[in-house]
Scaffold this active site. Structure first.
Site, short mmCIF file in Angstrom:
data_model
loop_
_atom_site.label_atom_id
_atom_site.label_comp_id
_atom_site.label_asym_id
_atom_site.label_seq_id
_atom_site.Cartn_x
_atom_site.Cartn_y
_atom_site.Cartn_z
N GLU B 80 0.84 -1.19 0.00
CA GLU B 80 0.00 0.00 0.00
C GLU B 80 0.88 1.25 0.00
O GLU B 80 0.38 2.35 0.19
CB GLU B 80 -0.97 0.00 1.18
CG GLU B 80 -0.32 0.01 2.54
CD GLU B 80 -1.35 0.19 3.64
OE1 GLU B 80 -2.16 -0.71 3.81
OE2 GLU B 80 -1.32 1.25 4.29
N CYS B 112 -3.27 -4.58 3.98
CA CYS B 112 -2.16 -5.42 4.45
C CYS B 112 -2.15 -6.81 3.84
O CYS B 112 -1.30 -7.62 4.20
CB CYS B 112 -2.20 -5.53 5.97
SG CYS B 112 -1.93 -3.96 6.79
N HIS B 234 -1.56 -12.24 10.38
CA HIS B 234 -1.19 -10.82 10.21
C HIS B 234 -0.90 -10.20 11.57
O HIS B 234 -1.57 -10.50 12.56
CB HIS B 234 -2.33 -10.07 9.50
CG HIS B 234 -2.07 -8.61 9.40
ND1 HIS B 234 -0.91 -8.12 8.84
CD2 HIS B 234 -2.78 -7.53 9.82
CE1 HIS B 234 -0.94 -6.80 8.90
NE2 HIS B 234 -2.05 -6.41 9.49
#
Lengths: 130, 347
Positions: B80, B112, B234
């Site tokens: 990103e 993400c 994550h």
């Protein structure tokens, strides 16, 4: 840097591509159209190694306009394995810690950018060896 | 199925401690350290960005793969924080790595999980026979607004994987994905810093998507948490991945090898992929790994890998992830602000 000049130098800046004279074997970096040793004009492509040693260096405190934001910074002559010497910035290291004889390796970094809206130029710099 | 033929990570050298950020904004460092389980985060140098870190991670992956990079026929960079709004990151990475020019290339974005998207698509292309080797990268140099909670975690790093038809270092046994439209975190066009929905980013976003994707994948694979030696999720901070793992039935010791965020921070698209590289650095043949990413917006990609004997031959060929994490230089907030472009030199 003008985009076309940056584009022409991509092989050497991105991949350390050098020219090896087919006549005498001298490796030129950046590549040359005529061998400085034997005058030959035939070359094979050679990829330079990623590891080397600092032969000498200087600290740039008054920088050209496109490097002003980076000053002060170190520029060194680094002898890569195999004997070819290159000129490169030495980064990721306090300036006072840089030593002649220091082992370094090549990393891919931003070299300069043409303001906020221009092209970003990438290439090699040297960092302390792990 | 496809396999991971080579893998590599890149961690920038500079770090800033939570105390250093808290000191500037007058907040309680201990509450961040305890509450979010964060000690410090990586900081990219001014000459580093998603492209430079992607190249370094990809070069490490090529070294471990032991292949001629000209055989790589697809490159996808998930991030990103692509340096250009218009111009691909992948073209620079492809030229720097030395792939073929008959290569399919695209930059991915999905907050993400852009890195795991790249992995997912490379696996599909390899399995379908469209490409011989595919290079998937997750990398970010994300920014948190000054004083925002994200400033304590937004970090930099990259992970790269080369997928091929052969088993490589880890076979891909299963993949799965789960996505909904959930506005938990976003950055509008021309805005420099992202915004987020505060606590809304937790239960309805991170925890819902990861637990759903991971549990559906395990059900599809007829596997349970105890069938895995390692799990990685994550890592927006130190706390969330451990909590989501426990919710799914994993134990702390299954998650520790890939749990980098307490001393790395949140590397966004690089987060769970970098955790996977740290696991591969220590995993033994036959061990199984569950990975589940999360991207705001929101979705999760899941993968189940089985490590092969090849891992012992290649893991020492390139710098290991935790070795890079341990090679660090601390900086103060002023230097951090300069490095991240929050203050500029008058010229």
């Amino acid at each position: 840097m003008f985009p076309s000049r940056y584009w022409r130098e991509i092989p050497q800046r991105y991949r350390l591509e050098a020219a090896k004279c087919t006549g005498c074997g001298k490796v030129s970096f950046p590549p040359r159209s005529k061998c400085p040793k034997c005058g030959g004009v035939e070359f094979d492509e050679a990829r330079l190694p990623e590891k080397g040693v600092v032969k000498t260096f200087t600290i740039i405190r008054v920088a050209p306009s496109q490097f002003v934001e980076q000053a002060p910074y170190a520029v060194g002559i680094v002898e890569l394995e195999g004997g070819v010497k290159i000129t490169a910035q030495i980064v990721d290291c306090p300036l006072e810690d840089i030593k002649i004889g220091q082992k370094v390796r090549i990393e891919f970094r931003r070299l300069q950018e043409d303001g906020c809206s221009g092209v970003i130029c990438y290439g090699y710099k040297c960092v302390p060896a792990l | 199925m496809a396999g991971i033929v080579g893998y590599g990570a890149y961690v920038p050298r500079h770090r800033i401690k939570v105390e250093e950020i808290a000191k500037v904004w007058g907040t309680d460092a201990e509450s961040y350290k305890r509450g979010l389980m964060l000690k410090e985060k990586s900081v990219p140098a001014p000459d580093q960005d998603t492209i430079t870190m992607s190249v370094e991670a990809a070069r490490n992956a090529v070294k471990r793969a032991g292949i001629d990079p000209v055989l790589i026929e697809a490159v996808y960079v998930g991030s990103e924080s692509h340096p250009y709004a218009v111009k691909p990151s992948g073209t620079v990475v492809s030229e720097a790595v030395g792939t073929t020019r008959n290569i399919h290339c695209a930059d991915f974005e999905f907050a993400c999980k852009a890195g795991s998207e790249a992995m997912f698509i490379c696996i599909g292309l390899v399995e379908g026979g469209a490409v011989r080797y595919g290079l998937a990268i997750g990398a970010d140099t994300s920014q948190g607004a000054p004083g925002d909670a994200l400033e304590y975690s937004a970090a930099a790093g990259a992970a790269a994987f080369i997928f091929g038809k052969e088993d490589g270092v880890a076979r891909v046994l299963h993949t799965h994905t789960f996505m909904t439209d959930t506005p938990d975190f976003w950055r509008r066009e021309y805005e420099y810093y992202p915004r987020h929905g505060g606590r809304f980013t937790g239960e309805q976003a991170y925890f819902r998507h990861i637990t759903t994707a991971a549990s559906q994948m395990m059900e599809k694979a007829k596997m349970k948490p105890q069938d895995f030696t390692y799990a990685v999720f994550h890592q927006p901070n130190g706390k969330f991945p451990m909590k989501v793992g426990e919710m799914l039935g994993f134990k702390r010791e299954q998650m520790e090898a890939g749990w980098l965020s307490p001393t790395l921070g949140n590397t966004y698209s690089g987060s769970s992929p970098m955790g996977l590289t740290a696991i591969l650095d220590v995993a033994k043949p036959g061990e199984k790994i569950l990975m589940t990413s999360f991207g705001s917006g929101a979705g999760s990609d899941g993968f189940i890998f089985e490590v092969t004997k090849q891992i012992d031959k290649v893991r020492d060929v390139a710098p290991k992830t935790r070795e890079q994490l341990d090679n660090k230089t601390y900086i103060e907030y002023g230097v951090y602000a300069k490095f991240r472009g929050k203050i500029r030199k008058a010229v």
